[in-house]
Scaffold this active site. Sequence first.
Site, mmCIF file in Angstrom:
data_model
loop_
_atom_site.group_PDB
_atom_site.id
_atom_site.type_symbol
_atom_site.label_atom_id
_atom_site.label_comp_id
_atom_site.label_asym_id
_atom_site.label_seq_id
_atom_site.Cartn_x
_atom_site.Cartn_y
_atom_site.Cartn_z
ATOM 1 C CG ASP A 53 -1.845 1.109 1.279
ATOM 2 O OD1 ASP A 53 -1.917 1.781 -0.033
ATOM 3 O OD2 ASP A 53 -2.728 1.292 2.192
ATOM 4 C CG ASP A 80 -3.828 4.369 -2.937
ATOM 5 O OD1 ASP A 80 -3.318 3.656 -2.211
ATOM 6 O OD2 ASP A 80 -5.021 4.366 -2.687
#
Length: 418
Positions: A105, A287
């Site tokens: 992440d 992201d």
Amino acid sequence: MGSAPCKQAEISLIVMRSFSALLFAVLIAASRSTSSLVSIPLTKLERTGSYLQGSPHADRTRASFLKSRTTSGPTTIPASNLAYVQYTTSVGVGSPATYYNLVVDTGSSVTFVGTGTKYVRTSTSVPTGQDVKVTYGTGFFSGVEYYDTVTLAAGLVITNQSIGDALKYADFDGVDGIIGVRPVELTRGALSPDTNMLIPTIMYHASKQGLIEKQVLGISFAPATTYNDTNGALTYGGIDHALYIGQITYAPVTKTYPASRYWGINVTDLTYGTHTVIPQSTAGIVDSGTTQVLLADDFFDKYLDAIPGAYLDVENSGLMIIPSSSVASMQPLNFTIGGGVFSMDTAAQLIPLDQNTVWGGAPGVQYGTVINLGARSGEGLDFVIGQKFMEKFYAVFDSDHNSVGFAYTEHTFSTYLP
């Protein structure tokens, strides 16, 4: 957590871990005789049912949360694509190490385990006396913080690394936690009672302990064509030249808030064919925790209007629908970043028809990978470049120079096969 993986059979995890461990050992041995890099491919895990249904809503919710939130040589290791949803990598914690499948992440900084395989304390596990809690938009975890030994690869073993032991959590089915690779500042407010204390991240500690020369993370994702694809890699401490083609184009992290808190960049121009979608320099984020590509609603409307007959399936899938008659004439979606142009070709903009069931879509309907953000532009975070874009390009996250880079790969251009 945006597009959090849905529940999958335990046997799939067991098979994947066994395969990853064997592959990891083989490639580590091979790399020792050729270079300082350790390259291990990513594997996609098999799942059944409509496990991606609700993914567009989850991606929008994650983006909304991110907008509102106020607070040695390179080593390449494997990460696994969880059947079109998230990439994970195997990380060892403790001594002897227990290995966990952690979501990669770039939108968060805290590393934690325990949402699947429970945290196993060993002689290297030291409680800090701090509670830890992080919210990810559609998911969260809370628990206690430990310092522990973390093994990313052979020869890349971090001591006294902060690890969260997740005692309560939501929306982490099928994975064991997260490895957060955003810089340290994003950890402020995660601990209590010392709410102002920052948590040294994996990258920070690896650098300070002399395990990597640079706080640079290279990410190679790729489109999966079948289940259990071995198709990606993470490079800690630098870049792996074997994973991209040509030059890397860098863009500085934007100064526009709130995108500046993340791996935020400015897209100076976005076009669909000859149609202008984003007319001027605009801030958004890159992201890996978001599955799709999201555009502010007014930008998305321009994109939608440029494709004859396309519309947003608000009532059912939440995805964009493209009439089959319009597919053949679709144009590239061109992002200008750092002076370079990075195009999502037709294949990158479309969800393969054989994946419709897992996305909660109807058979035979053509869905798209680009969706609306759920807010209009002008709020400082007007797009999210997620996994579907990253599968086409090599991405570099450089904390030392506060920049993000992209390069072409063998997957950048392809032919769409429905």
